[in-house]
Write an enzyme that holds these catalytic residues in place. Structure first.
Site, PDB file in Angstrom:
ATOM      1  N   HIS A 168       0.816  -1.219   0.000  1.00 35.81           N
ATOM      2  CA  HIS A 168       0.000   0.000   0.000  1.00 35.81           C
ATOM      3  C   HIS A 168       0.848   1.267   0.000  1.00 35.81           C
ATOM      4  O   HIS A 168       0.334   2.349  -0.264  1.00 35.81           O
ATOM      5  CB  HIS A 168      -0.925   0.011   1.224  1.00 35.81           C
ATOM      6  N   ASP A 380       3.340   9.621  -0.655  1.00 38.74           N
ATOM      7  CA  ASP A 380       2.257   8.765  -0.163  1.00 38.74           C
ATOM      8  C   ASP A 380       1.979   7.670  -1.182  1.00 38.74           C
ATOM      9  O   ASP A 380       1.959   7.942  -2.382  1.00 38.74           O
ATOM     10  CB  ASP A 380       0.983   9.595   0.063  1.00 38.74           C
TER      11      ASP A 380
HETATM   12  P1  ADP Z   1      -3.182   6.455   5.156  1.00 46.09           P
HETATM   13  O1  ADP Z   1      -3.545   5.089   4.737  1.00 46.09           O
HETATM   14  O2  ADP Z   1      -1.732   6.710   5.119  1.00 46.09           O
HETATM   15  O3  ADP Z   1      -3.747   6.842   6.467  1.00 46.09           O
HETATM   16  P2  ADP Z   1      -5.113   7.489   3.172  1.00 46.09           P
HETATM   17  O4  ADP Z   1      -5.399   8.889   2.748  1.00 46.09           O
HETATM   18  O5  ADP Z   1      -4.966   6.527   2.061  1.00 46.09           O
HETATM   19  O6  ADP Z   1      -3.804   7.519   4.089  1.00 46.09           O
HETATM   20  O7  ADP Z   1      -6.273   6.956   4.082  1.00 46.09           O
HETATM   21  C1  ADP Z   1      -6.662   7.598   5.260  1.00 46.09           C
HETATM   22  C2  ADP Z   1      -8.018   7.075   5.670  1.00 46.09           C
HETATM   23  O8  ADP Z   1      -8.249   7.469   7.014  1.00 46.09           O
HETATM   24  C3  ADP Z   1      -9.135   7.627   4.829  1.00 46.09           C
HETATM   25  O9  ADP Z   1     -10.074   6.618   4.556  1.00 46.09           O
HETATM   26  C4  ADP Z   1      -9.735   8.724   5.701  1.00 46.09           C
HETATM   27  O10 ADP Z   1     -11.113   8.897   5.517  1.00 46.09           O
HETATM   28  C5  ADP Z   1      -9.445   8.228   7.091  1.00 46.09           C
HETATM   29  N1  ADP Z   1      -9.228   9.363   8.004  1.00 46.09           N
HETATM   30  C6  ADP Z   1      -8.220  10.227   8.009  1.00 46.09           C
HETATM   31  N2  ADP Z   1      -8.362  11.141   8.975  1.00 46.09           N
HETATM   32  C7  ADP Z   1      -9.510  10.845   9.599  1.00 46.09           C
HETATM   33  C8  ADP Z   1     -10.218  11.404  10.704  1.00 46.09           C
HETATM   34  N3  ADP Z   1      -9.767  12.448  11.407  1.00 46.09           N
HETATM   35  N4  ADP Z   1     -11.353  10.821  11.063  1.00 46.09           N
HETATM   36  C9  ADP Z   1     -11.812   9.753  10.390  1.00 46.09           C
HETATM   37  N5  ADP Z   1     -11.195   9.177   9.368  1.00 46.09           N
HETATM   38  C10 ADP Z   1     -10.053   9.709   8.974  1.00 46.09           C
HETATM   39  O1  F6P Z   2      -1.859   2.714   4.180  1.00 45.64           O
HETATM   40  C1  F6P Z   2      -0.820   2.812   5.043  1.00 45.64           C
HETATM   41  C2  F6P Z   2      -1.123   2.338   6.456  1.00 45.64           C
HETATM   42  O2  F6P Z   2       0.062   2.143   7.067  1.00 45.64           O
HETATM   43  C3  F6P Z   2      -1.862   1.056   6.599  1.00 45.64           C
HETATM   44  O3  F6P Z   2      -1.104  -0.073   6.417  1.00 45.64           O
HETATM   45  C4  F6P Z   2      -2.326   1.218   8.003  1.00 45.64           C
HETATM   46  O4  F6P Z   2      -3.451   0.456   8.272  1.00 45.64           O
HETATM   47  C5  F6P Z   2      -2.658   2.670   8.101  1.00 45.64           C
HETATM   48  O5  F6P Z   2      -1.788   3.300   7.226  1.00 45.64           O
HETATM   49  C6  F6P Z   2      -2.714   3.231   9.505  1.00 45.64           C
HETATM   50  O6  F6P Z   2      -1.562   3.048  10.251  1.00 45.64           O
HETATM   51  P1  F6P Z   2      -1.528   2.215  11.587  1.00 45.64           P
HETATM   52  O7  F6P Z   2      -2.052   0.860  11.269  1.00 45.64           O
HETATM   53  O8  F6P Z   2      -0.094   2.234  11.990  1.00 45.64           O
HETATM   54  O9  F6P Z   2      -2.411   2.907  12.570  1.00 45.64           O
END
Ligand code: ADP
Ligand code: F6P
Length: 507
Positions: A168, A380
């Site tokens: 991912h 990212d």
């Molecule tokens: P990562 O996997 O690195 O966290 P992404 O942008 O791919 O980055 O995914 C983040 C996910 O977490 C999204 O589905 C988003 O809706 C959720 N998210 C991020 N911040 C919040 C928040 N404050 N409250 C609820 N959901 C959140």
């Molecule tokens: O998409 C990246 C990612 O590291 C996922 O593997 C993971 O579920 C998510 O971000 C949140 O991080 P964590 O599992 O460390 O809370």
């Protein structure tokens, strides 16, 4: 494909945690959980992962997971970690070595050798749990950087079934990857999988460059296959599969009564002003300080923006046991208060900072209300929040400011305003352009973005991956419309026009 899906990731989509005497479950955060939950909900199957806690007195973990599984529509199996295992494997190797290194931030790495031992031991534990639960025709699908060693461990305990893997996060270029002391072991372990999926062509290219240069006896053939010289000879397929979201689920939620009502309240709070939104996990890869500085810069250099635009920055707590994450929180809070101190006037606070998890209604209400969404990571794998925003823009309006270094840029560069997150003035100019952009152009860009996200949604991603995995000799084509980031770079200070050869979606 009729086989059962057996998904394995570090985290389960539910987190079990203690509040006082009570044990509760809540949804996990992060892109992996957001993307895979609808897939499992649609197809059923088993999800193996860590429930975020260790086995403790008074906790009926199996009971809680069975209940959560019933509500979700698929089954869970837990891999329990002791607190030492969690520290060495999750905080240590996964998040103090692989996470920063793979995002190109090697100076943040802590190459503690004990982390590697913990990583291998916990990967072995995951492999044992898979072995205990696997059925003959299962499609075994391991996810993300925490579990790169699992196929090797499974081979060692005699499992011969096909095993697929999806990364991912980004895969770094050789000059970064080679800094890792365990580089050969990690690459060799990855080549024990049968199918390896990456988010973009650039990440796949980095990986194939690494294996061609450091693993002896390997040849990379064609666009998507790697031949190993082991006996018996076996091929590892290496494909590009940009992950996505359940577009319809987000669009429906955005149109729902509760979201519409909440969006109305938010709009009233910010009446007469443009709202710019940032939604991120607390992570130094997300470029939050850089975004706040750019917003401050925009207010400094473009007085006409003052009192006209408000930034709502939502941050969800993440990995708070790691000191780099604690430092980041303090840095963001300092920068927010500096910009607010410089520009606040009675009736207008430039930046609203929210540090908590939002529920789906609140999140989609913010997406619906935001005139501008800023997704500007330093690097990212994908950054699904950009796709979520577009899915929720059901009125086909809104501006997406997007980092060139987000995986999403490879497929969303046409409708978005691309920025270099390291270029403070360029980012500030993009904010100005976004605020000033006319409705016709906003709508045209948003239509292009939404068409892409709707068509290439998470179910398309799933089909692509399964098809590629099931047809050994299939050419693993890159998804349509993917462009190489390096070929894209627009002048940072102007909103790039929509290329003339594109179909006009308004017609
Ligand atoms: P990562 O996997 O690195 O966290 P992404 O942008 O791919 O980055 O995914 C983040 C996910 O977490 C999204 O589905 C988003 O809706 C959720 N998210 C991020 N911040 C919040 C928040 N404050 N409250 C609820 N959901 C959140
Ligand atoms: O998409 C990246 C990612 O590291 C996922 O593997 C993971 O579920 C998510 O971000 C949140 O991080 P964590 O599992 O460390 O809370």
């Amino acid at each position: 494909m009729s086989s059962r899906l057996l998904v394995v990731s570090n985290r389960l989509p539910v987190v079990i945690e203690q509040h006082g005497e009570q044990w509760c479950s809540r949804p996990g955060s992060g892109g992996l959980v957001t993307a895979l939950t609808p897939v499992l909900r649609q197809r059923g199957g088993l999800w193996i992962g860590w429930p975020g806690t260790s086995v403790q007195k008074g906790l009926d973990l199996d009971g809680m997971l069975a209940e959560a599984g019933e509500a979700a529509g698929f089954n869970f199996a837990a891999v329990n970690l002791t607190s030492d295992e969690r520290d060495g494997f999750y905080y240590g190797f996964s998040n103090e070595i692989v996470w920063p290194l793979f995002h190109g931030l090697h100076t943040r790495c802590n190459f503690d050798p004990s982390f590697w031992k913990a990583y291998r031991a916990v990967n072995c534990k995951f492999a044992r749990t898979i072995k205990e639960n696997v059925q003959e025709n299962d499609f075994i699908w391991v996810h993300d950087y925490h579990l790169m060693h699992v196929a090797k461990e499974l081979r060692e305990v005699g499992l011969r079934q096909k095993i697929s893997f999806f990364l991912h996060i980004p895969f770094p270029p050789p000059e970064i990857f080679l800094k890792m002391p365990w580089r050969f072991d990690v690459l060799e372990a990855l080549l024990e999988f049968d199918v390896l999926g990456f988010q973009t062509q650039g990440y796949r290219r980095n990986f194939t460059q690494c294996i061609s240069s450091v693993v002896p006896g390997l040849s990379v053939r064609g666009r998507g296959r790697v031949m190993t010289t082991k006996t018996p000879r076996r091929a590892v397929q290496i494909g590009v599969f940009p992950i996505s979201i359940d577009f319809e689920e987000f669009a429906d939620k955005a149109a729902s009564e509760e979201t519409t009502a909440r969006a109305g309240e938010i709009r009233e709070e910010f009446a007469g002003r443009k709202l710019m939104l940032g939604v991120d996990r607390l992570d130094y890869t997300k470029g939050i300080p850089e975004r706040v500085k750019a917003f401050g810069d925009a207010l400094d250099r473009y007085p006409e923006l003052r009192e006209k635009v408000t930034l709502v920055q939502v941050v969800v707590p993440s990995r708070t046991a790691i000191h780099e994450y604690q430092d980041l929180k303090a840095e963001i809070e300092k920068l927010v208060s500096e910009v607010n101190g410089r520009h606040t006037v009675p009736g207008w606070v430039p930046i609203h900072y929210v540090f908590r998890n939002l529920d789906r209604t609140e999140l989609t209400a913010f997406y619906r209300t935001a005139d501008i969404m800023s997704v500007t990571p330093l690097r990212d794998g994908m950054n699904l929040v950009a796709k979520e925003y577009c899915a929720c823009r059901i009125e086909n309006d809104g501006v997406l400011i997007l980092s060139e270094f987000a995986g999403t840029a490879a497929t969303m560069h046409r409708g978005a305003l691309l920025v270099n997150p390291h270029d403070q003035e360029g980012m500030a100019d993009a904010i100005f352009n976004a605020v000033m952009m006319g409705k016709k152009e906003r709508q045209m860009r948003m239509r292009i973005l939404r068409q892409g996200v709707r068509k290439f949604d998470v179910f398309w991603w799933l089909d692509m991956f399964l098809k590629a995995s099931n047809e050994q000799d299939a050419e693993l084509a890159a998804p349509p419309e993917e462009y190489d980031l390096l070929a894209l770079l627009p002048p940072p200070s102007v909103a790039p026009p929509i290329p003339a050869h594109l179909p006009d979606p308004t017609r």
